[in-house]
Design an enzyme around this catalytic site. Structure first.
Site, short mmCIF file in Angstrom:
data_model
loop_
_atom_site.label_atom_id
_atom_site.label_comp_id
_atom_site.label_asym_id
_atom_site.label_seq_id
_atom_site.Cartn_x
_atom_site.Cartn_y
_atom_site.Cartn_z
N SER A 146 0.83 -1.20 0.00
CA SER A 146 0.00 0.00 0.00
C SER A 146 0.87 1.26 0.00
CB SER A 146 -0.96 -0.07 1.20
OG SER A 146 -1.98 0.85 1.08
N ASP A 299 -9.17 -6.52 -4.05
CA ASP A 299 -8.76 -5.17 -3.62
C ASP A 299 -9.57 -4.11 -4.39
OD1 ASP A 299 -7.46 -2.82 -2.89
OD2 ASP A 299 -5.46 -3.71 -2.98
N HIS A 328 -8.23 -5.20 0.20
CA HIS A 328 -6.92 -4.54 0.19
C HIS A 328 -6.01 -5.01 1.33
CE1 HIS A 328 -3.94 -1.43 -0.34
NE2 HIS A 328 -4.16 -0.99 0.89
N1 LIG Z 1 -4.85 -1.19 7.00
C1 LIG Z 1 -3.67 -0.47 6.63
C2 LIG Z 1 -3.92 0.50 5.52
C3 LIG Z 1 -4.10 -0.15 4.24
O1 LIG Z 1 -2.90 -0.47 3.66
C4 LIG Z 1 -3.15 0.37 7.74
O2 LIG Z 1 -3.91 0.69 8.65
O3 LIG Z 1 -1.98 0.74 7.69
#
Ligand SMILES: N[C@@H](CCO)C(=O)O
Ligand SMILES: CC(=O)SCCNC(=O)CCNC(=O)[C@H](O)C(C)(C)COP(=O)(O)OP(=O)(O)OC[C@H]1O[C@@H](n2cnc3c(N)ncnc32)[C@H](O)[C@@H]1OP(=O)(O)O
Length: 353
Positions: A146, A299, A328
């Site tokens: 991400s 995703d 995701h």
């Molecule tokens: N769930 C992840 C964000 C998505 O990549 C976080 O809280 O860092």
């Protein structure tokens, strides 16, 4: 600081990197000083070829052995007995690195709303500073998911031959209008909190709860909600789905700040590996590391096609897909598939050890 892991005795340290030299930013502004919290596990070997560098996602911290426990730790895929594993808390984040609640040395007051805009390229430059200060000349594998994948791509571009393997999870070479739109709705939620604008650490906390709830709708897939959040037939109010989102909002707001959320989500928006480099396709072509781009079939935020696109343009790259209802966030959850995919990647060119 030497720490012993609560469960097993692994060699883990958290330290603070400090630079008193102004850290120049893409925006033209600078942070007068920079502090970065980083955690290491294991030891650098004598040939210095065992460095695994992980970049965390939006709300992660440097303790990768905690939030990626299925990948990093004793007897895990990346075992500190074999590897020197490092993760740095990204600048702007509230887990020990310079962030809007840090004191601005120029004014002696917290930055709060005066914290400058950061980009993923700035973040990569910060990681590069730490790499140089630690005297690490080669990185065996750089991984990020991400936002972490965006920063890893930026860094891989400048690392050139110093990086052997690159693993980009559920990410993209350039933030899509869709991702930027989601982030904007979350910042709008923060703005609508009447405490946003006050110079207090908790400013925007209630808005942050809503922001996280909105974000969760992009981190999960409708199938995941159908599987886990279906309310009993006959329910008229107080649905499971509602309490889940409220709970997730509160959980994040109790461990994060709206200030950091604002800055990091803006950094994500700005991400474009191709900025000033004739577009992201040309920039991807310059990445030298063997690369694995991993998408998630469900995703809804960073579409699997965006990972395919990364693999299409990096010369030595392949694409693999995680199958999951988790959406995701699957890269933070589906450890068994990830281990298998990574093992196949290393076996295909015989380079894990
Ligand atoms: N769930 C992840 C964000 C998505 O990549 C976080 O809280 O860092
Ligand atoms: C200090 C730190 O924590 S630092 C950093 C740690 N975090 C990171 O690195 C960021 C990356 N991690 C994440 O984003 C998340 O932790 C993930 C994606 C890995 C996992 O998220 P989770 O919230 O555990 O997963 P999931 O969506 O299944 O939700 C489970 C939680 O919701 C609760 N829940 C589930 N359904 C409901 C419901 N209907 N109503 C209320 N609560 C519910 C569960 O009880 C559970 O609560 P818990 O977290 O207190 O155990």
């Amino acid at each position: 600081m030497n720490l012993t892991h609560p469960i097993v005795n692994i060699d883990m340290r958290t330290d603070i990197f400090q630079s008193k030299i102004p850290f120049e930013l893409e925006s033209g502004e600078a942070l007068p000083e920079l502090e970065l919290a980083y955690t290491t596990y294991g030891q650098l070997n004598s040939s210095q070829d065992n460095v695994i560098w992980v970049v965390h996602a939006l709300t992660g911290d440097s303790r990768v052995g905690d939030w990626w426990s299925g990948m990093v730790g004793e007897d895990q895929f990346y075992d500190p007995a074999d590897y020197f594993i490092i993760c740095v808390n990204l600048p702007g984040s509230c887990y020990g690195s310079t962030n809007p609640l840090s004191s601005n040395p120029k004014t002696g007051k917290n930055y709060y709303y005066d914290f400058p805009l950061l980009t993923t390229r700035d973040m990569a430059n910060a990681l590069e500073l730490i790499r140089q200060s630690l005297g690490i000349n080669q990185i065996h594998t750089l991984l990020g998911g991400s936002l972490g994948g965006q920063v890893a791509l930026e860094w891989a571009y400048i690392l050139e031959d110093r990086l052997q393997n690159l693993v980009i999870l559920a990410s993209t070479a350039k933030s899509s209008p869709w991702v930027i739109g989601f982030n904007e709705t979350q910042r709008m939620a923060i703005e609508s909190d009447c405490t946003w604008g006050e110079e207090i650490a908790d400013a925007g906390k209630k808005g942050l709860e809503t922001a996280r709830a909105i974000a969760m709708m992009s981190y999960r897939h409708p199938w995941d909600f159908a599987k886990k959040q279906e309310s009993p037939s006959g329910t008229l109010d107080n649905f499971r789905s509602s309490s889940y989102l409220r709970y997730q909002g509160q959980k994040l707001a109790n461990r994060f700040t709206a200030f950091s959320y604002w800055i990091l989500s803006k950094a994500m928006d700005s991400h474009d590996l191709g900025r000033g480099r004739n577009g992201y396709q040309e920039a991807l072509q310059k990445i030298k590391a063997r690369t694995l781009a991993v998408g998630v079939d469900t995703d809804l935020l960073f579409l699997p096609e965006e990972s395919v696109e990364i693999a299409k343009h990096i010369p030595k790259a392949s694409y693999r897909e995680i199958k999951s209802t988790a959406g995701h966030d699957a890269f933070l959850i589906e450890f068994e598939q990830l281990r298998y995919i990574l093992q196949s990647f290393y076996v295909s060119h015989g380079s894990k050890n």
